[in-house]
Design an enzyme around this catalytic site. Structure first.
Site, PDB file in Angstrom:
ATOM      1  N   HIS A  49       0.852  -1.191   0.000  1.00 34.68           N
ATOM      2  CA  HIS A  49       0.000   0.000   0.000  1.00 34.68           C
ATOM      3  C   HIS A  49       0.891   1.246   0.000  1.00 34.68           C
ATOM      4  O   HIS A  49       2.105   1.129   0.107  1.00 34.68           O
ATOM      5  CB  HIS A  49      -0.917   0.005   1.236  1.00 34.68           C
ATOM      6  CG  HIS A  49      -0.143  -0.033   2.514  1.00 34.68           C
ATOM      7  ND1 HIS A  49       0.085  -1.203   3.200  1.00 34.68           N
ATOM      8  CD2 HIS A  49       0.512   0.934   3.205  1.00 34.68           C
ATOM      9  CE1 HIS A  49       0.823  -0.946   4.269  1.00 34.68           C
ATOM     10  NE2 HIS A  49       1.106   0.339   4.288  1.00 34.68           N
ATOM     11  N   HIS A 136       5.356   5.840  -1.972  1.00 32.63           N
ATOM     12  CA  HIS A 136       6.141   4.632  -2.215  1.00 32.63           C
ATOM     13  C   HIS A 136       5.389   3.415  -1.695  1.00 32.63           C
ATOM     14  O   HIS A 136       4.464   3.541  -0.894  1.00 32.63           O
ATOM     15  CB  HIS A 136       7.515   4.726  -1.535  1.00 32.63           C
ATOM     16  CG  HIS A 136       7.444   4.692  -0.049  1.00 32.63           C
ATOM     17  ND1 HIS A 136       7.117   5.819   0.701  1.00 32.63           N
ATOM     18  CD2 HIS A 136       7.619   3.681   0.840  1.00 32.63           C
ATOM     19  CE1 HIS A 136       7.111   5.484   1.985  1.00 32.63           C
ATOM     20  NE2 HIS A 136       7.413   4.191   2.099  1.00 32.63           N
TER      21      HIS A 136
END
Length: 189
Positions: A49, A136
């Site tokens: 995620h 990220h």
């Protein structure tokens, strides 16, 4: 004697959910990139995620108010368009983890982060980080016994994607990797 006067707490964070096809592509890529790498452990598929805000431990009684605050903050905001750029070690000198760096060409992921951060901070649920938001996905962790891990040299899948859903997660620590429970989901426009 254990203290019983402290309320139960939950370790919480808010994240952009990856579309299933993106998660599947990352898992396939992990299999190739981490093959024969005893120094690295792949992050589990359900843990892939983009974290927008890590709240840490909060009293369980606050979860509903946190979810309501997040829902209001995200109302009317567009989804985030993201694209993998490269795999980077964090920290760069002696990495403890590796992450896929994501471009945020429209700045929408940054706007979602700012909306969540500001609303939860104003409500007293979150203390914003001092460092700039970095979109990220953590994909591998360095083994505890390792002193130095070599870089991941295989490029991540390069397809741009749209992250349409934000999730309030509870993470549970224990033996092995953390487990994640979605407590609330917030679709973007």
């Amino acid at each position: 004697m254990a203290r019983t006067d402290r309320p139960e707490s939950a370790r919480l964070f808010v994240a952009l959910e990856l579309p299933e096809e993106v998660r599947a592509a990352l898992v396939e890529w992990q299999g190739q990139a981490l093959a024969r790498r005893a120094d690295l452990r792949a992050v589990a598929p359900e843990a892939l995620h983009v974290t927008l805000a890590f709240l840490g431990h909060r009293p369980v009684g606050e979860v509903e108010a946190i979810a309501d605050t997040a829902a209001r903050a995200l109302r009317g905001l567009a989804p985030a368009r993201l694209a993998p750029r490269a795999v980077v070690g964090v920290p760069r000198r002696r990495p403890r983890l590796f992450a896929v760096d994501l471009s945020d060409p429209d700045g929408q992921a940054t706007m979602l982060h700012a909306a969540i951060s500001e609303a939860l901070s104003e409500a007293g649920f979150y203390e914003p980080e001092r460092r700039r938001f970095w979109p990220h996905v953590t994909v591998a962790r360095v083994g505890r016994a390792e002193r130095q891990a070599a870089p991941i040299t295989i490029s991540p899948p390069a397809d741009e994607f749209i992250a349409r859903e934000v999730v309030l997660y509870r993470s549970r620590l224990g033996r092995g990797p953390a487990s994640y429970e979605a407590l609330a989901r917030f679709p973007t426009l």
